[in-house]
Scaffold this motif. Structure first.
Motif, PDB file in Angstrom:
ATOM      1  N   LEU A   7      -8.534   2.820   8.215  1.00  0.00           N
ATOM      2  CA  LEU A   7      -8.025   2.401   9.149  1.00  0.00           C
ATOM      3  C   LEU A   7      -7.451   0.469   8.393  1.00  0.00           C
ATOM      4  O   LEU A   7      -6.755  -0.509   8.142  1.00  0.00           O
ATOM      5  CB  LEU A   7      -7.670   1.491  10.637  1.00  0.00           C
ATOM      6  N   TRP A   8      -8.888   0.067   8.018  1.00  0.00           N
ATOM      7  CA  TRP A   8      -9.284  -1.712   7.574  1.00  0.00           C
ATOM      8  C   TRP A   8      -8.570  -1.538   5.928  1.00  0.00           C
ATOM      9  O   TRP A   8      -8.215  -2.394   5.668  1.00  0.00           O
ATOM     10  CB  TRP A   8     -10.432  -2.257   7.661  1.00  0.00           C
ATOM     11  N   GLU A   9      -8.395  -0.579   5.197  1.00  0.00           N
ATOM     12  CA  GLU A   9      -7.891  -0.367   3.797  1.00  0.00           C
ATOM     13  C   GLU A   9      -6.097   0.338   3.574  1.00  0.00           C
ATOM     14  O   GLU A   9      -6.180   0.040   2.489  1.00  0.00           O
ATOM     15  CB  GLU A   9      -8.973   0.262   3.000  1.00  0.00           C
ATOM     16  N   GLU A  10      -6.134   1.127   4.336  1.00  0.00           N
ATOM     17  CA  GLU A  10      -3.909   1.809   4.979  1.00  0.00           C
ATOM     18  C   GLU A  10      -3.688   0.033   4.215  1.00  0.00           C
ATOM     19  O   GLU A  10      -2.014   0.415   4.018  1.00  0.00           O
ATOM     20  CB  GLU A  10      -3.993   1.986   5.837  1.00  0.00           C
ATOM     21  N   GLY A  11      -3.834  -1.035   4.992  1.00  0.00           N
ATOM     22  CA  GLY A  11      -1.908  -2.098   4.571  1.00  0.00           C
ATOM     23  C   GLY A  11      -2.228  -2.015   3.406  1.00  0.00           C
ATOM     24  O   GLY A  11      -2.726  -2.581   2.245  1.00  0.00           O
ATOM     25  N   LEU A 120      -6.718 -13.475  12.285  1.00  0.00           N
ATOM     26  CA  LEU A 120      -7.383 -13.983  12.013  1.00  0.00           C
ATOM     27  C   LEU A 120      -8.840 -12.740  11.653  1.00  0.00           C
ATOM     28  O   LEU A 120      -9.259 -12.555  10.108  1.00  0.00           O
ATOM     29  CB  LEU A 120      -7.535 -14.598  12.089  1.00  0.00           C
ATOM     30  N   VAL A 121      -9.280 -12.333  12.873  1.00  0.00           N
ATOM     31  CA  VAL A 121     -10.389 -11.150  12.806  1.00  0.00           C
ATOM     32  C   VAL A 121     -10.166 -10.012  12.020  1.00  0.00           C
ATOM     33  O   VAL A 121     -10.953  -9.939  11.379  1.00  0.00           O
ATOM     34  CB  VAL A 121     -11.095 -10.879  14.534  1.00  0.00           C
ATOM     35  N   THR A 122      -8.920  -9.584  12.417  1.00  0.00           N
ATOM     36  CA  THR A 122      -8.748  -8.731  11.658  1.00  0.00           C
ATOM     37  C   THR A 122      -8.467  -8.479  10.083  1.00  0.00           C
ATOM     38  O   THR A 122      -8.936  -7.975   9.331  1.00  0.00           O
ATOM     39  CB  THR A 122      -7.241  -7.434  11.809  1.00  0.00           C
ATOM     40  N   LEU A 123      -7.724  -9.619   9.873  1.00  0.00           N
ATOM     41  CA  LEU A 123      -7.908 -10.241   8.020  1.00  0.00           C
ATOM     42  C   LEU A 123      -9.578 -10.567   8.104  1.00  0.00           C
ATOM     43  O   LEU A 123      -9.647  -9.886   6.743  1.00  0.00           O
ATOM     44  CB  LEU A 123      -6.971 -10.999   8.025  1.00  0.00           C
ATOM     45  N   ALA A 124     -10.293 -10.748   8.438  1.00  0.00           N
ATOM     46  CA  ALA A 124     -11.430 -11.201   8.145  1.00  0.00           C
ATOM     47  C   ALA A 124     -11.696  -9.947   7.907  1.00  0.00           C
ATOM     48  O   ALA A 124     -13.045  -9.537   6.794  1.00  0.00           O
ATOM     49  CB  ALA A 124     -12.217 -11.535   9.426  1.00  0.00           C
ATOM     50  N   LEU A 125     -11.704  -9.137   8.174  1.00  0.00           N
ATOM     51  CA  LEU A 125     -13.102  -7.546   9.040  1.00  0.00           C
ATOM     52  C   LEU A 125     -12.297  -6.891   7.305  1.00  0.00           C
ATOM     53  O   LEU A 125     -13.159  -6.392   6.800  1.00  0.00           O
ATOM     54  CB  LEU A 125     -12.494  -6.606   9.735  1.00  0.00           C
ATOM     55  N   ARG A 126     -11.407  -7.073   7.209  1.00  0.00           N
ATOM     56  CA  ARG A 126     -10.025  -6.095   6.224  1.00  0.00           C
ATOM     57  C   ARG A 126     -10.883  -7.282   4.727  1.00  0.00           C
ATOM     58  O   ARG A 126     -11.175  -5.831   4.153  1.00  0.00           O
ATOM     59  CB  ARG A 126      -8.537  -5.806   6.519  1.00  0.00           C
ATOM     60  N   GLN A 127     -10.934  -7.969   4.581  1.00  0.00           N
ATOM     61  CA  GLN A 127     -11.504  -8.641   3.336  1.00  0.00           C
ATOM     62  C   GLN A 127     -12.486  -8.483   2.869  1.00  0.00           C
ATOM     63  O   GLN A 127     -13.236  -8.032   2.062  1.00  0.00           O
ATOM     64  CB  GLN A 127     -11.207 -10.225   3.853  1.00  0.00           C
ATOM     65  N   ARG A 128     -13.357  -8.073   3.850  1.00  0.00           N
ATOM     66  CA  ARG A 128     -14.481  -7.630   3.736  1.00  0.00           C
ATOM     67  C   ARG A 128     -14.883  -6.139   3.349  1.00  0.00           C
ATOM     68  O   ARG A 128     -15.880  -6.022   2.811  1.00  0.00           O
ATOM     69  CB  ARG A 128     -15.688  -7.559   5.078  1.00  0.00           C
ATOM     70  N   ALA A 130     -13.046  -4.303   1.558  1.00  0.00           N
ATOM     71  CA  ALA A 130     -12.321  -4.657   0.932  1.00  0.00           C
ATOM     72  C   ALA A 130     -12.971  -5.240  -0.415  1.00  0.00           C
ATOM     73  O   ALA A 130     -13.233  -4.248  -1.679  1.00  0.00           O
ATOM     74  CB  ALA A 130     -10.906  -5.083   0.427  1.00  0.00           C
ATOM     75  N   ARG A 131     -13.882  -6.267  -0.417  1.00  0.00           N
ATOM     76  CA  ARG A 131     -14.957  -6.414  -1.582  1.00  0.00           C
ATOM     77  C   ARG A 131     -16.407  -6.162  -1.163  1.00  0.00           C
ATOM     78  O   ARG A 131     -16.735  -5.368  -0.289  1.00  0.00           O
ATOM     79  CB  ARG A 131     -15.497  -8.616  -1.045  1.00  0.00           C
ATOM     80  N   PRO A 132     -16.947  -4.864  -2.661  1.00  0.00           N
ATOM     81  CA  PRO A 132     -17.778  -4.510  -1.899  1.00  0.00           C
ATOM     82  C   PRO A 132     -18.859  -5.348  -1.788  1.00  0.00           C
ATOM     83  O   PRO A 132     -19.056  -6.404  -2.132  1.00  0.00           O
ATOM     84  CB  PRO A 132     -18.087  -3.695  -3.543  1.00  0.00           C
ATOM     85  N   ALA A 133     -20.421  -4.606  -1.142  1.00  0.00           N
ATOM     86  CA  ALA A 133     -20.985  -6.078  -1.105  1.00  0.00           C
ATOM     87  C   ALA A 133     -22.229  -5.595  -2.410  1.00  0.00           C
ATOM     88  O   ALA A 133     -22.517  -4.761  -2.987  1.00  0.00           O
ATOM     89  CB  ALA A 133     -22.515  -5.364   0.253  1.00  0.00           C
ATOM     90  N   PRO A 134     -22.818  -6.959  -2.280  1.00  0.00           N
ATOM     91  CA  PRO A 134     -23.390  -7.192  -4.026  1.00  0.00           C
ATOM     92  C   PRO A 134     -24.388  -6.121  -3.428  1.00  0.00           C
ATOM     93  O   PRO A 134     -25.023  -5.739  -2.764  1.00  0.00           O
ATOM     94  CB  PRO A 134     -23.803  -8.629  -4.354  1.00  0.00           C
TER      95      PRO A 134
END
Length: 157
Positions: A7-11, A120-128, A130-134
């Motif tokens: 769901l977080w990656e679909e937009g 804002l929380v949804t955008l923050a979760l989507r950003q997190r 989308a960016r792979p963890a180190p």
């Protein structure tokens, strides 16, 4: 075979389309509320929260900033429009434009707060997401020297 997007990656919608969608959705809700009741009610508040969340899920990752500032601007725009056209929908019928806008924002501040925080929380979760963890899933960095136009040293021996 790759896993389907979460769901977080679909937009994937660009910002101008998401802004137009948000404006159309909110104005539709306003029109319905005004036709059914004659003023903005809890119906508007609930749909404002839903639209704010939906916009955060629909936008592509490169346009997060636009949607991150959109909910307060949408509400301000709607109340300003209503203050000019029908001040009684958001305040007392005899109120000035500025007073009607402030009254509308004060009356519906709970919906604005909840919708904005969820956005804002949804955008923050989507950003997190989308960016792979180190260290996980990140491709090893290739040396930049191989593609460098700098002259190479040669050893003579």
């Amino acid at each position: 075979m790759s896993a389907p997007p979460t769901l977080w990656e679909e937009g994937r919608e660009p910002a101008p389309q998401v802004v137009a969608l948000g404006l159309a959705a909110i104005l539709t809700v306003v029109a319905l509320d005004l036709v059914l009741v004659g003023q903005l009610t809890l119906f508007f508040d609930l749909w404002f929260v839903v639209v704010s969340l939906a916009l955060a899920l629909a936008v592509r990752p490169g346009d997060f900033f636009t949607v991150g500032v959109l909910p307060p601007l949408l509400m301000l725009g709607v109340f300003t429009l209503l203050a000019f056209v029908s001040p009684g929908a958001v305040a007392e019928p005899g109120d000035s434009v500025v007073q009607a806008v402030v009254s509308g924002l004060a009356t519906h501040s709970g919906a604005l707060l909840v919708g904005y925080v969820l956005c804002l929380v949804t955008l923050a979760l989507r950003q997190r997401v989308a960016r792979p963890a180190p260290g996980r899933g990140a491709a090893p960095q290739a040396s930049k020297r191989a593609g460098s136009p700098a002259p190479r040293r040669t050893t003579t021996g």
